[in-house]
Design a protein around this motif. Structure first.
Motif, mmCIF file in Angstrom:
data_model
loop_
_atom_site.group_PDB
_atom_site.id
_atom_site.type_symbol
_atom_site.label_atom_id
_atom_site.label_comp_id
_atom_site.label_asym_id
_atom_site.label_seq_id
_atom_site.Cartn_x
_atom_site.Cartn_y
_atom_site.Cartn_z
ATOM 1 N N LEU A 1 1.049 -1.231 -0.080
ATOM 2 C CA LEU A 1 0.000 -0.133 -0.093
ATOM 3 C C LEU A 1 0.782 1.209 -0.155
ATOM 4 O O LEU A 1 2.031 1.284 0.317
ATOM 5 N N HIS A 2 0.145 2.270 -0.353
ATOM 6 C CA HIS A 2 0.952 3.805 -0.376
ATOM 7 C C HIS A 2 0.010 4.550 0.439
ATOM 8 O O HIS A 2 -1.156 4.651 0.131
ATOM 9 N N GLY A 3 0.689 5.234 1.447
ATOM 10 C CA GLY A 3 0.070 6.273 2.071
ATOM 11 C C GLY A 3 0.746 6.619 3.450
ATOM 12 O O GLY A 3 1.565 6.008 4.047
ATOM 13 N N HIS A 4 0.162 7.602 4.094
ATOM 14 C CA HIS A 4 0.544 8.266 5.000
ATOM 15 C C HIS A 4 -0.720 8.078 6.447
ATOM 16 O O HIS A 4 -1.620 8.751 6.240
ATOM 17 N N VAL A 5 -0.181 7.409 7.412
ATOM 18 C CA VAL A 5 -1.238 7.188 8.459
ATOM 19 C C VAL A 5 -0.921 7.724 10.058
ATOM 20 O O VAL A 5 0.242 7.939 10.245
ATOM 21 N N LEU A 6 -1.984 8.291 10.485
ATOM 22 C CA LEU A 6 -1.684 8.958 11.888
ATOM 23 C C LEU A 6 -2.375 8.004 12.960
ATOM 24 O O LEU A 6 -3.508 7.361 12.691
ATOM 25 N N VAL A 7 -1.367 7.291 13.664
ATOM 26 C CA VAL A 7 -1.789 6.338 14.904
ATOM 27 C C VAL A 7 -2.059 7.361 15.834
ATOM 28 O O VAL A 7 -0.959 7.787 16.702
ATOM 29 N N ALA A 8 -2.994 7.433 16.736
ATOM 30 C CA ALA A 8 -3.447 7.914 18.017
ATOM 31 C C ALA A 8 -3.761 6.804 18.863
ATOM 32 O O ALA A 8 -4.686 6.229 19.126
ATOM 33 N N GLU A 9 -2.686 6.489 19.775
ATOM 34 C CA GLU A 9 -2.603 5.478 20.679
ATOM 35 C C GLU A 9 -1.535 5.772 21.815
ATOM 36 O O GLU A 9 -0.429 6.398 21.406
ATOM 37 N N ASP A 10 -1.907 5.781 23.070
ATOM 38 C CA ASP A 10 -1.052 6.084 24.291
ATOM 39 C C ASP A 10 -0.204 5.151 24.773
ATOM 40 O O ASP A 10 0.519 5.168 25.530
ATOM 41 N N VAL A 11 -0.598 3.785 24.555
ATOM 42 C CA VAL A 11 0.222 2.580 24.799
ATOM 43 C C VAL A 11 1.493 2.369 23.951
ATOM 44 O O VAL A 11 1.243 2.051 22.767
ATOM 45 N N GLN B 1 -0.603 16.286 6.396
ATOM 46 C CA GLN B 1 -1.685 15.465 5.622
ATOM 47 C C GLN B 1 -1.565 13.875 5.868
ATOM 48 O O GLN B 1 -0.473 13.606 5.384
ATOM 49 N N TYR B 2 -2.748 13.383 5.924
ATOM 50 C CA TYR B 2 -2.823 11.896 6.255
ATOM 51 C C TYR B 2 -3.913 11.307 5.374
ATOM 52 O O TYR B 2 -4.820 11.760 4.951
ATOM 53 N N ASP B 3 -3.688 9.983 5.012
ATOM 54 C CA ASP B 3 -4.496 9.385 4.102
ATOM 55 C C ASP B 3 -5.633 8.363 5.140
ATOM 56 O O ASP B 3 -6.711 8.000 4.480
ATOM 57 N N LEU B 4 -5.173 8.136 6.263
ATOM 58 C CA LEU B 4 -5.899 7.483 7.415
ATOM 59 C C LEU B 4 -5.705 7.648 8.621
ATOM 60 O O LEU B 4 -4.331 8.031 8.841
ATOM 61 N N ILE B 5 -6.702 7.531 9.627
ATOM 62 C CA ILE B 5 -6.171 7.830 10.975
ATOM 63 C C ILE B 5 -6.757 6.473 11.630
ATOM 64 O O ILE B 5 -7.797 5.945 11.615
ATOM 65 N N LEU B 6 -5.791 5.924 12.567
ATOM 66 C CA LEU B 6 -6.371 4.685 13.615
ATOM 67 C C LEU B 6 -6.269 5.604 14.952
ATOM 68 O O LEU B 6 -5.486 6.030 15.476
ATOM 69 N N MET B 7 -7.488 5.239 15.234
ATOM 70 C CA MET B 7 -8.013 6.272 16.523
ATOM 71 C C MET B 7 -8.292 5.359 17.660
ATOM 72 O O MET B 7 -9.236 4.670 17.629
ATOM 73 N N ASP B 8 -7.431 5.198 18.769
ATOM 74 C CA ASP B 8 -7.784 4.703 20.063
ATOM 75 C C ASP B 8 -9.039 5.310 20.599
ATOM 76 O O ASP B 8 -8.863 6.875 20.384
ATOM 77 N N ILE C 1 -11.263 12.359 5.965
ATOM 78 C CA ILE C 1 -10.354 11.211 6.105
ATOM 79 C C ILE C 1 -10.916 10.071 6.618
ATOM 80 O O ILE C 1 -11.668 10.086 7.755
ATOM 81 N N PRO C 2 -10.538 8.827 6.107
ATOM 82 C CA PRO C 2 -11.055 7.684 6.916
ATOM 83 C C PRO C 2 -10.520 7.402 8.397
ATOM 84 O O PRO C 2 -9.408 7.593 8.535
ATOM 85 N N ILE C 3 -11.401 7.232 9.285
ATOM 86 C CA ILE C 3 -10.914 7.089 10.524
ATOM 87 C C ILE C 3 -11.441 5.983 11.314
ATOM 88 O O ILE C 3 -12.766 5.424 11.186
ATOM 89 N N ILE C 4 -10.569 4.853 11.724
ATOM 90 C CA ILE C 4 -10.683 3.746 12.045
ATOM 91 C C ILE C 4 -10.883 3.606 13.469
ATOM 92 O O ILE C 4 -9.537 3.898 14.075
ATOM 93 N N ALA C 5 -11.602 3.183 14.230
ATOM 94 C CA ALA C 5 -11.658 3.143 15.621
ATOM 95 C C ALA C 5 -10.850 1.725 16.020
ATOM 96 O O ALA C 5 -11.289 0.864 15.553
ATOM 97 N N ILE C 6 -9.652 2.066 16.817
ATOM 98 C CA ILE C 6 -9.026 0.839 17.528
ATOM 99 C C ILE C 6 -9.055 1.014 18.964
ATOM 100 O O ILE C 6 -8.404 1.934 19.457
#
Length: 689
Positions: free
Chosen positions: A565-575, A610-617, A644-649
């Protein structure tokens, strides 16, 4: 009924029969004497009269002792008369004529008897004048006149008695009617007292009214009193907060021409403060359509109101406790799943990279133990959901062959380890697509298969048979394990229940799996049955009704995970451990990433890059995932940019969490511990162009 009136009625009836019978005999005597030209012996007539009168007396009195005294009196009187008369009729008739008025006077009483005597004297005077004036035919002698006189006297007395009987009957009927009304009133009074109620009447034209004695007892008076014709007693007792509403309700009812009205209000009690009253009434209208009268019942419902308040309080407390429990479970779920996410994730990564057989074996044991722990957590959470009524059923199209085969595949390693032959039958005969909640069906089959493998000995056999009959999916799991005693079969579906304590010590388990499976089956409208013989084996039958699905709606998109895949992802996670695990997966897919340690930092990085997707805790310090998502969506709307697509993790895996995240603006959801393949599917879904 009045006893004296009844006694008088029967006595008068008895005398009427006696006098009529005497008149009949007298008439018979006259006919015989006229025909035979001779006199009837007194003895014959007297004995006949005595015999019949005795029979009549006994018939009505029903007392042999009184009848005996009556016979003695009759015989005594007859003896005297026969002695005086020489056993012939003349003298007794004269005596009877003289004594009859005395008898009548005694029966009628002084007042009525005096009137009777006056009429008798007039009647006798008329007879004497008629006889001595020779106005009557000469053939009528004194004896005939005397008989005529006695006959008229007797007939008059009979008429009087009949009239008196009519009055007696009217009196008896009136007494019966009065007593019925009195009994009805007594019953009504008792009912109102026992029901804590009172009757009211309101004259709506002049504002007068009536309150029953029971009404005063209801509001605390020690004695029932008769109400004055005003309603001030009631109005003065109404609670100030209720009085305006009560009369407004009455006005509305009258405007709408309602016949019945019902309301509740408070009244001042003499000693108990305020009591609650249920007021029911019927409104009556005159011919002009104006309300002129209301009558009804006031009922004390204070006890009911207090019980309802207590129930509401208990219900509110139960809801509060349930909410507290849900929050606790959510927190516990998060706290347990968060480290499990790192444990399971890194174990899988290590297993994929490890080439040493010994180390791979150790890692496999750790991986199995972590999944066992996760299953236990899921069982406890599911059980809690059932208790709180938060389980939801979501039906969707699925391929039964693929889903059942997938569950069996998960158990193949464990079955192979114990040397158990895990066989399948009938999967190829199933419809291509069915419609139901496949997630719950997988959980049911997972729990049943887990039990079968657990209790089947080494080198045993388990057969899974699937079939679709009469719009029901049936799954049969047959094993040749230890079996269950017949007296303990019902117990296995109870929560936290095992057949006995030795099972827990030897095989382990929470005792929730089958209980949860039964609950899921019932929710899906089906049933789960068990047959077992100790030492031979067990057969579980799961039967769930479902329709065939539309295969065109079940098309699946397949992705080539080998394609980067190609893209830049933001990972919002505190652990940190989870950050590392996600970084490995993302970089393995060819993606770059930035890490935010909390929600506020995630919003800041969104504004800066600029992000293509966000993984959000979800559970993060300073600002949680939902709050951060809302702020990001608001900024996107201000800029008019494509969302932007945001996926809850998140480790939050309770019912409603997914919906809550989607409503906040997130696009998808995956729960911890994260399955790398599931996460890859979502990454390729949103980033594979």
């Amino acid at each position: 009924m009045n006893y004296h009136a009844i006694k008088s009625y029967h006595r008068d009836r008895y005398l009427i029969f006696l006098l009529i019978f005497g008149l009949c005999l007298m008439s018979l005597q006259i006919v015989i004497e006229t025909t035979m030209k001779s006199r009837i012996p007194f003895t014959t007539l007297t004995l006949t009269l005595i015999t019949i009168s005795i029979l009549i007396h006994y018939y009505y009195v029903k007392d042999i002792e009184k009848t005996t005294r009556y016979i003695a009196a009759e015989l005594y009187l007859v003896t005297i008369l026969m002695f005086l008369n020489g056993s012939y009729i003349d003298t007794p008739i004269y005596i009877w004529a003289i004594l009859s008025p005395v008898l009548i006077f005694h029966l009628l009483g002084h007042k009525e008897g005096s009137k009777w005597m006056v009429s008798l004297v007039i009647l006798v005077g008329v007879f004497i004048v008629l006889v001595y004036s020779q106005l009557l035919p000469a053939v009528i002698d004194i004896y005939a006149l005397l008989q005529t006189y006695v006959g008229l006297l007797s007939f008059s007395f009979v008429g009087y008695l009949i009239y008196k009987m009519k009055d007696t009957v009217d009196t008896v009927q009136n007494n019966e009617h009065f007593e019925k009304i009195q009994q009805l009133n007594e019953r009504m009074d008792l009912a109102l007292l026992s029901y804590k109620a009172g009757v009211y009447e309101w004259n709506m034209e002049n504002d007068s009214g009536y309150l029953s004695p029971q009404w005063f007892l209801m509001v605390g008076y020690e004695e029932a009193i008769v109400s004055a014709p005003v309603l001030s007693t009631w109005k003065d007792r109404i609670h100030p907060d209720d009085i305006e509403r009560i009369f407004r309700d009455v006005e509305i009812a009258v405007e709408k021409k309602m016949t019945f009205i019902e309301s509740t209000h408070r009244l001042k009690h003499e000693s108990e403060g305020w009591i609650w009253i249920l007021a029911r009434g019927k409104i009556q209208y005159n011919e002009a359509g104006n309300a002129y009268r209301m009558i009804g019942v006031h009922t004390d419902i204070t006890e009911k109101v207090n019980i309802e308040k207590q129930l509401r309080k208990v219900n509110d407390e139960a809801k509060r406790l349930a909410q507290t429990k849900s929050v606790f479970l959510a927190n516990m779920s998060h706290e347990i799943r968060t480290p499990l996410n790192a444990i399971n994730g890194f174990i899988k990564l290590l297993l994929n990279e490890e080439t040493d057989p010994k180390k791979s074996k150790y890692l496999g044991i750790v991986d199995e133990a972590s999944h066992l722990l996760l299953n236990t957590i899921n069982d406890i959470l599911d059980f809690s959901k059932f208790e709180s009524g938060n389980i939801q059923i979501k039906k969707q199209n699925f391929k039964p062959y693929k889903e059942i085969e997938g569950v069996l595949t998960l158990f193949l390693p464990k079955a192979k380890e114990k040397g158990i032959a895990l066989q399948e039958k009938g999967l190829e005969t199933l419809p291509k697509v069915l419609c139901s909640d496949i997630l719950r069906i997988r959980q049911i089959l997972n729990n049943v298969l887990s039990n079968a493998i657990k209790f089947t000995p080494v080198n045993g056999e388990i057969t899974v048979t699937a079939r679709y009959l009469d719009e029901n999916l049936e799954i049969l799991v047959q094993d040749n394990g230890i079996g269950i005693a017949s007296d303990k079969l019902k117990k296995i579906f109870n929560s936290f229940a095992q057949v006995d304590d030795s099972i827990v010590r030897k095989y382990g388990g929470t005792g929730l799996g089958l209980a949860i499976s039964k609950q899921f089956t019932l929710l899906l409208g089906g049933e789960i049955l068990v047959e077992s013989q100790e030492g031979i084996g067990t057969l579980f039958t799961v039967r769930i009704p479902m329709q065939e699905g539309d295969s065109t709606e079940n098309s699946e998109v397949s992705y080539d995970f080998e394609h980067p895949l190609h893209g830049h992802v933001l990972v919002a996670e505190d652990v940190a451990a989870n950050q590392m695990f996600l970084e490995i997966i993302l970089k393995g897919c060819g993606l770059s990433l930035d890490v935010a340690n909390n929600g506020l930092e995630a919003v800041e990085k969104f504004e800066e890059n600029q992000y293509d997707l966000i993984l959000m805790d979800e559970n993060m310090p300073l600002l949680n995932g939902i709050g951060a998502t809302k702020m990001i969506r608001d900024k996107e709307e201000e800029r008019s940019t494509v969302p932007i697509p945001i996926i809850a993790i998140t480790a939050n895996a309770l019912v409603g969490d997914r919906e809550k995240f989607l409503e906040s603006g997130m696009d998808d959801y995956v729960s911890k511990p994260i399955d790398p393949n599931q996460l890859k599917l979502l990454l390729y879904k949103y980033l594979d162009s």
